[in-house]
Motif scaffolding. Structure first.
Motif, mmCIF file in Angstrom:
data_model
loop_
_atom_site.group_PDB
_atom_site.id
_atom_site.type_symbol
_atom_site.label_atom_id
_atom_site.label_comp_id
_atom_site.label_asym_id
_atom_site.label_seq_id
_atom_site.Cartn_x
_atom_site.Cartn_y
_atom_site.Cartn_z
ATOM 1 N N VAL A 188 0.823 -1.212 0.000
ATOM 2 C CA VAL A 188 0.000 0.000 0.000
ATOM 3 C C VAL A 188 0.857 1.263 0.000
ATOM 4 C CG1 VAL A 188 -1.998 -1.065 1.112
ATOM 5 C CG2 VAL A 188 -0.173 -0.115 2.535
ATOM 6 N N SER A 189 2.138 1.107 -0.316
ATOM 7 C CA SER A 189 3.030 2.274 -0.335
ATOM 8 C C SER A 189 2.519 3.290 -1.359
ATOM 9 C CB SER A 189 4.459 1.847 -0.675
ATOM 10 O OG SER A 189 4.500 1.148 -1.899
ATOM 11 N N ARG A 190 2.775 4.547 -1.074
ATOM 12 C CA ARG A 190 2.320 5.628 -1.951
ATOM 13 C C ARG A 190 3.375 6.726 -1.933
ATOM 14 N NH1 ARG A 190 -3.502 7.402 -0.622
ATOM 15 N NH2 ARG A 190 -3.867 5.294 -1.391
ATOM 16 N N PHE A 191 3.713 7.231 -3.124
ATOM 17 C CA PHE A 191 4.794 8.200 -3.220
ATOM 18 C C PHE A 191 4.397 9.366 -4.108
ATOM 19 C CE2 PHE A 191 6.709 3.923 -2.871
ATOM 20 C CZ PHE A 191 7.335 4.059 -1.638
ATOM 21 N N ASN A 192 5.169 10.460 -3.979
ATOM 22 C CA ASN A 192 5.015 11.599 -4.877
ATOM 23 C C ASN A 192 6.408 12.062 -5.303
ATOM 24 O OD1 ASN A 192 6.065 13.676 -3.023
ATOM 25 N ND2 ASN A 192 4.201 13.283 -1.849
ATOM 26 N N PRO A 193 6.505 12.945 -6.306
ATOM 27 C CA PRO A 193 7.821 13.345 -6.812
ATOM 28 C C PRO A 193 8.734 13.975 -5.768
ATOM 29 C CG PRO A 193 6.112 13.945 -8.388
ATOM 30 C CD PRO A 193 5.409 13.472 -7.146
ATOM 31 N N PHE A 194 8.158 14.628 -4.775
ATOM 32 C CA PHE A 194 8.991 15.301 -3.781
ATOM 33 C C PHE A 194 9.600 14.301 -2.796
ATOM 34 C CE2 PHE A 194 5.782 18.229 -5.373
ATOM 35 C CZ PHE A 194 6.608 19.207 -5.899
ATOM 36 N N GLN A 195 8.912 13.188 -2.564
ATOM 37 C CA GLN A 195 9.511 12.117 -1.779
ATOM 38 C C GLN A 195 10.663 11.474 -2.543
ATOM 39 O OE1 GLN A 195 5.601 10.219 -1.217
ATOM 40 N NE2 GLN A 195 6.078 10.074 0.952
ATOM 41 N N LEU A 196 10.532 11.416 -3.864
ATOM 42 C CA LEU A 196 11.620 10.901 -4.701
ATOM 43 C C LEU A 196 12.856 11.783 -4.553
ATOM 44 C CD1 LEU A 196 12.616 8.952 -6.945
ATOM 45 C CD2 LEU A 196 11.649 10.548 -8.607
ATOM 46 N N MET A 224 9.800 3.643 -5.879
ATOM 47 C CA MET A 224 8.965 4.840 -5.799
ATOM 48 C C MET A 224 8.340 5.160 -7.158
ATOM 49 S SD MET A 224 11.061 7.515 -3.407
ATOM 50 C CE MET A 224 10.759 7.541 -1.631
ATOM 51 N N LEU A 225 9.142 5.114 -8.204
ATOM 52 C CA LEU A 225 8.619 5.423 -9.542
ATOM 53 C C LEU A 225 7.629 4.369 -10.015
ATOM 54 C CD1 LEU A 225 11.855 6.935 -10.999
ATOM 55 C CD2 LEU A 225 9.620 8.021 -11.117
ATOM 56 N N ASP A 226 7.849 3.115 -9.660
ATOM 57 C CA ASP A 226 6.860 2.068 -9.975
ATOM 58 C C ASP A 226 5.525 2.391 -9.304
ATOM 59 O OD1 ASP A 226 8.529 0.609 -11.582
ATOM 60 O OD2 ASP A 226 9.135 -0.812 -10.025
ATOM 61 N N GLU A 236 -0.044 4.622 -9.607
ATOM 62 C CA GLU A 236 -1.025 5.580 -9.093
ATOM 63 C C GLU A 236 -1.488 6.563 -10.162
ATOM 64 O OE1 GLU A 236 -2.478 6.127 -6.005
ATOM 65 O OE2 GLU A 236 -1.734 4.165 -5.412
ATOM 66 N N GLY A 237 -0.824 6.528 -11.354
ATOM 67 C CA GLY A 237 -1.216 7.437 -12.423
ATOM 68 C C GLY A 237 -0.598 8.822 -12.324
ATOM 69 N N GLU A 238 0.538 8.938 -11.617
ATOM 70 C CA GLU A 238 1.223 10.226 -11.531
ATOM 71 C C GLU A 238 1.684 10.660 -12.924
ATOM 72 O OE1 GLU A 238 1.667 13.271 -9.897
ATOM 73 O OE2 GLU A 238 2.132 12.010 -8.159
ATOM 74 N N ALA A 239 1.649 11.947 -13.192
ATOM 75 C CA ALA A 239 1.981 12.463 -14.522
ATOM 76 C C ALA A 239 3.493 12.539 -14.722
ATOM 77 C CB ALA A 239 1.367 13.847 -14.713
ATOM 78 N N PRO A 240 4.041 11.860 -15.732
ATOM 79 C CA PRO A 240 5.491 11.919 -15.982
ATOM 80 C C PRO A 240 6.030 13.339 -16.181
ATOM 81 C CG PRO A 240 4.532 10.109 -17.207
ATOM 82 C CD PRO A 240 3.387 10.894 -16.639
ATOM 83 N N PRO A 241 5.281 14.264 -16.865
ATOM 84 C CA PRO A 241 5.826 15.625 -17.007
ATOM 85 C C PRO A 241 6.086 16.310 -15.666
ATOM 86 C CG PRO A 241 4.042 15.290 -18.562
ATOM 87 C CD PRO A 241 4.032 14.100 -17.641
ATOM 88 N N LEU A 242 5.223 16.060 -14.673
ATOM 89 C CA LEU A 242 5.430 16.657 -13.353
ATOM 90 C C LEU A 242 6.704 16.103 -12.713
ATOM 91 C CD1 LEU A 242 4.625 18.315 -10.871
ATOM 92 C CD2 LEU A 242 3.180 16.396 -10.154
#
Length: 344
Positions: A208-216, A237-239, A244-250
């Motif tokens: 159930v891990s969840r990440f965002n670009p700033f955690q990366l 994290m990127l997987d 989760e459908g995070e936007a690659p441009p962001l």
């Protein structure tokens, strides 16, 4: 007075201050701190409770009216003001400032806010709250602290796990403490008191891990891990962001912003914004792993990823983003899928 939600939960006060503000990035910590405060208020006689949710169109006159009105049953009361956006607007700002100047008697007031950025913390209304309130910050639990946090939660239900099992559990729940708490409660139902083995965790715990670009970005600059461990974590994290459908441009924008800061710090360019003081030390440590040649290569790599995202290059942008993150962090990345195909 300022404290973290964890400090408040570990040493809850016997009596409450007239005004509290809970804010921060971690929903579970904010929820638990608010529940603890409500429980103390109820046990100390604050039987009446009013809740105001300050969404768009909220009438701030209701808060002013509540502060001037006597309790309906002449009892002690708790007033909650929830501001989901953290932006009360001009009318709300004025109402909050006035409220702080004249706190109602026989009343505890709790303001619930989301994470406040530095601009939000500079506003007059937030400064007025902090000047009068006991402030509780719901801070995220970073990866290095997560095994200890999990061990503490397991101990509450008379359970434990060794270091390897806790590391496995941390990988599965990182960045999602609400789900982590649910997984721990599930283990309390599935397993008897005592030590829980790694095998049981592997069979029982959902990822159930969840990440965002700033955690990366935080992972890129984190010290202490071996290169292989750090690289594996960034790939994971990127997987997760891809799932989760995070936007690659962001993600690319966040990474290139860090890259430009590194190039500016190394004196190779005047572009890019200067690093925030809290990040300067980490950036300086990473900058020692780079040369003008390595940073230029990473900049070219970022441009290629932009083409991949736009469909002008057939390579996998997610794999390339992982390679870029590892490169900026100064660690050796595993061989990409494309490179493996070429080597074969």
């Amino acid at each position: 007075m300022r404290q973290t939600a964890e400090q408040f939960l570990e040493r809850p006060p016997k009596s409450l201050a007239p005004l509290y503000v809970i804010h921060g990035a971690e929903p579970l910590a904010a929820l638990e701190a608010a529940d603890c405060l409500r429980d103390i208020a109820r046990k100390t006689g604050y039987a009446e409770r009013e809740v105001f949710i300050a969404e768009s169109g909220f009438d701030w006159g209701k808060l002013t009216g509540a502060s001037n009105a006597l309790s309906l049953f002449a009892t002690l009361r708790l007033i909650e003001v929830r501001i989901p956006t953290g932006k009360p607007g001009k009318e709300g700002s004025a109402a909050i400032e006035a409220y702080c100047q004249r706190l109602p008697g026989d009343t505890i007031t709790l303001f619930l806010l989301p994470e406040m950025d530095w601009q939000g913390k500079q506003t007059k209304w937030f400064s007025a709250l902090e000047a009068k309130a006991a402030a509780i910050e719901a801070m995220p639990v970073d990866r290095s602290q997560l095994p200890r946090w999990l061990a503490h939660r397991l101990s509450r239900q008379q359970q434990s796990a060794n270091a390897s099992a806790l590391a496995f559990l941390a990988d599965r729940v990182e960045g999602n403490l609400l789900a982590a708490q649910q997984e721990i409660k599930k283990l309390g139902l599935l397993c008897p008191p005592g030590e829980i083995s790694l095998k049981v965790l592997e069979d029982s715990v959902t990822n159930v891990s969840r990440f965002n670009p700033f955690q990366l970005v935080a992972a890129m600059y984190e010290a202490g891990d071996q290169d292989t461990t750090k690289a594996a974590r960034m790939y994971r994290m990127l997987d997760g962001m891809k799932a989760e459908g995070e936007a690659p441009p962001l993600i690319l924008w966040v990474l290139t912003t860090e890259l430009r800061m590194l190039m500016r710090l190394c004196g190779f360019t005047r572009g890019g914004r200067p690093p925030h003081p809290s990040k300067a030390r980490a950036l300086e440590q990473v900058s020692r792993k780079h040369t003008k040649k390595s940073l230029t290569a990473l900049n070219i790599q970022a441009a290629k990823i932009d083409r991949m995202i736009k469909g002008l290059d057939s390579n996998d942008p997610w794999d390339a983003l992982a390679q870029l993150a590892c490169g900026i962090g100064g660690v050796r990345a595993p061989m990409s899928a494309a490179a493996k195909r070429r080597a074969a």
